[in-house]
Design a protein around this motif. Structure first.
Motif, PDB file in Angstrom:
ATOM      1  N   LYS A   1       0.840  -1.210   0.000  1.00 23.15           N
ATOM      2  CA  LYS A   1       0.000   0.000   0.000  1.00 23.15           C
ATOM      3  C   LYS A   1       0.863   1.244   0.000  1.00 23.15           C
ATOM      4  N   ILE A   2       2.025   1.190  -0.651  1.00 21.57           N
ATOM      5  CA  ILE A   2       2.896   2.359  -0.558  1.00 21.57           C
ATOM      6  C   ILE A   2       2.320   3.541  -1.341  1.00 21.57           C
ATOM      7  N   THR A   3       2.558   4.721  -0.796  1.00 22.71           N
ATOM      8  CA  THR A   3       2.007   5.971  -1.335  1.00 22.71           C
ATOM      9  C   THR A   3       3.079   6.657  -2.195  1.00 22.71           C
ATOM     10  N   PRO A   4       2.701   7.703  -2.957  1.00 21.14           N
ATOM     11  CA  PRO A   4       3.736   8.442  -3.716  1.00 21.14           C
ATOM     12  C   PRO A   4       4.802   9.021  -2.782  1.00 21.14           C
ATOM     13  N   GLY A   5       4.406   9.440  -1.573  1.00 23.22           N
ATOM     14  CA  GLY A   5       5.385   9.956  -0.600  1.00 23.22           C
ATOM     15  C   GLY A   5       6.376   8.872  -0.194  1.00 23.22           C
ATOM     16  N   ASP A   6       5.856   7.636  -0.024  1.00 24.32           N
ATOM     17  CA  ASP A   6       6.746   6.515   0.317  1.00 24.32           C
ATOM     18  C   ASP A   6       7.734   6.248  -0.814  1.00 24.32           C
ATOM     19  N   GLU A   7       7.232   6.329  -2.061  1.00 29.56           N
ATOM     20  CA  GLU A   7       8.117   6.090  -3.228  1.00 29.56           C
ATOM     21  C   GLU A   7       9.287   7.067  -3.208  1.00 29.56           C
ATOM     22  N   LEU A   8       8.967   8.323  -2.862  1.00 28.30           N
ATOM     23  CA  LEU A   8      10.011   9.344  -2.812  1.00 28.30           C
ATOM     24  C   LEU A   8      11.077   8.962  -1.783  1.00 28.30           C
ATOM     25  N   ILE A   9      10.615   8.526  -0.602  1.00 29.66           N
ATOM     26  CA  ILE A   9      11.555   8.132   0.463  1.00 29.66           C
ATOM     27  C   ILE A   9      12.374   6.930   0.014  1.00 29.66           C
ATOM     28  N   LEU A  10      11.684   5.944  -0.568  1.00 29.25           N
ATOM     29  CA  LEU A  10      12.380   4.710  -0.948  1.00 29.25           C
ATOM     30  C   LEU A  10      13.392   4.961  -2.070  1.00 29.25           C
TER      31      LEU A  10
END
Ligand SMILES: Cc1cc2nc3c(=O)[nH]c(=O)nc-3n(C[C@H](O)[C@H](O)[C@H](O)COP(=O)(O)OP(=O)(O)OC[C@H]3O[C@@H](n4cnc5c(N)ncnc54)[C@H](O)[C@@H]3O)c2cc1C
Length: 388
Positions: free
Chosen positions: A363-372
């Motif tokens: 359930k990763i969000t666009p914000g999570d993608e940025l962090i990852l």
């Protein structure tokens, strides 16, 4: 053989808040640790600093979420974890450091963080009695703070168990079972378990876990010492960070040092030696106290009569650029990195735990993608954390 949705290796600063998040998301969670109870490796060596003000975007966003969790914890779950929103101040004594700090303020403000550059007079109000010789002001981020690592981890631990997480202590992970490039289970010194997902949160031993699946993780343990004084009446609130390097021919050179006054009025302090001391030696030295006390008393002379109660030494799981390595890897499906926390694993824990749970539940969000993307092990490691 018992089957779990996720197995977390390590019941430390990262493993426990991760179990809290995965169990809360209804994942059948097992945490394995070879030590006899929770938080017995480097969590208990942390001095408790918590800040969102990093120069790395991924870390800033994760810690921003951590601060929301730490600051509301008592209200939500009833346990006092000694959260204290005293802020952080990085001092500058050279034009070069002033420029560097003013530049990081711009970046951090663009991320929505509350931080300012204060002139010397304001710093003197924040840290009464500070030696102002050469002081050119410093940053102040009032929403950063501190908490007790042990109280926090024990409270997260109890809450995660209430959500259904299981913990097995005195049990060392010795193998990760892989079939057709997929995780299928874990082998420990006591048992075998089935799972499709393994999270490596093994701190200073993360590299050993990586080597079980032929993964060469660039995480090296580094020794750091800390100490604590007797309690005195509270007279300053922020974590004070002095980033000047120091040459000390007798006791050894150092980079920065930092300290704050905790809930009980005790001053907790820590120093970064120069050069770094690589390795897993956790025995404290006789050079640490003369190194740091000289620097602290020079900066804040009123500290000179306060007695020191004890010192200790622990490990930072360091990476080349001072930032963690996070996320899935292409080579093995079901293996997730949560390693290389350097000197910030305690503050990263709660925010990172939630992100790791979203990785498992897809359930990763666009914000999570940025962090990852920011903290992927595939990065080039040239962009060193400025405030590490
Ligand atoms: C002096 C000092 C001061 C610090 N101050 C701060 C601070 O102010 N703020 C902050 O955020 N951070 C601070 N840190 C850093 C912080 O302590 C670490 O970044 C953090 O604890 C790392 O978290 P972790 O979960 O990766 O590792 P740990 O908390 O060490 O947990 C890893 C766990 O994995 C277990 N494990 C390893 N291998 C295996 C295996 N094969 N099988 C089973 N279990 C295994 C270990 O036993 C351990 O319990 C400080 C550190 C030191 C030394």
């Amino acid at each position: 053989m018992v089957e779990y949705d996720v197995i977390i290796i390590g019941a430390g600063s990262i493993g426990v808040p991760t179990a809290l998040a995965t169990a809360n998301d209804d994942l059948k969670t097992l945490v394995l640790d070879f030590l006899p109870s929770v938080a017995q490796a480097d969590n208990k060596h942390a001095i408790g600093g918590i800040r969102a003000t990093h120069s790395n975007i991924g870390k800033a966003l994760l810690c921003k979420r951590s601060i929301e969790i730490f600051s509301k914890w008592e209200e939500k779950f009833g346990d006092d974890i000694w959260w204290n929103q005293g802020g952080y101040t990085f001092l500058s004594f050279t034009k070069k450091d002033e420029k560097m700090l003013r530049d990081t303020v711009k970046l951090q403000r663009s991320l929505g963080l509350n931080i300012d550059y204060l002139e010397t007079e304001k710093i003197k109000d924040l840290i009464p009695g500070i030696n102002e010789e050469g002081l050119l002001g410093g940053t102040f981020s009032p929403e950063d703070g501190n908490a007790s690592p042990l109280l926090s981890l024990h409270s997260f631990f109890r809450q995660s168990k209430d959500f259904g997480a299981e913990y097995h202590f005195n049990e060392k992970v010795i193998d990760i079972s892989i079939k057709k490039q997929k995780v299928v289970g874990i082998k420990t010194t006591k048992a075998k378990y089935k799972t499709d997902v393994v999270i490596n949160a093994a701190g200073a031993q993360a590299k050993d876990i990586g080597s079980l699946i032929d993964l060469d993780l660039p995480v090296e343990p580094e020794s750091h010492e800390a100490g604590i004084t007797e309690p005195v009446k509270k007279f300053f609130s922020p974590m004070v960070v002095d980033i000047r390097p120091c040459i000390d021919e007798k006791f050894g050179n150092s980079k920065n040092y930092y300290f704050y006054q905790n809930n009980e009025g005790k001053i907790i302090f820590c120093l970064t030696p120069n050069p770094s001391i690589l390795g897993i030696d956790r025995r404290e030295t006789s050079s640490f106290l003369p190194q740091i006390t000289k620097r602290m008393v020079q900066l804040l002379p009123r500290l000179k009569n306060i007695k020191i109660r004890r010192t200790w030494r622990g490990l930072y799981p360091m990476t080349h650029d001072g930032n963690p390595l996070l996320g899935k890897i292409e080579e093995i499906i079901g293996y997730v990195n949560a390693v290389g926390m350097c000197g910030q694993g305690f503050m990263l824990g709660p925010g990172l735990g939630e992100l790791l749970s979203r990785i498992v539940t897809e359930k990763i969000t666009p914000g999570d993608e940025l962090i990852l993307n920011n903290l992927t092990p595939k990065r080039d490691f040239f962009d060193e954390e400025g405030l590490k």
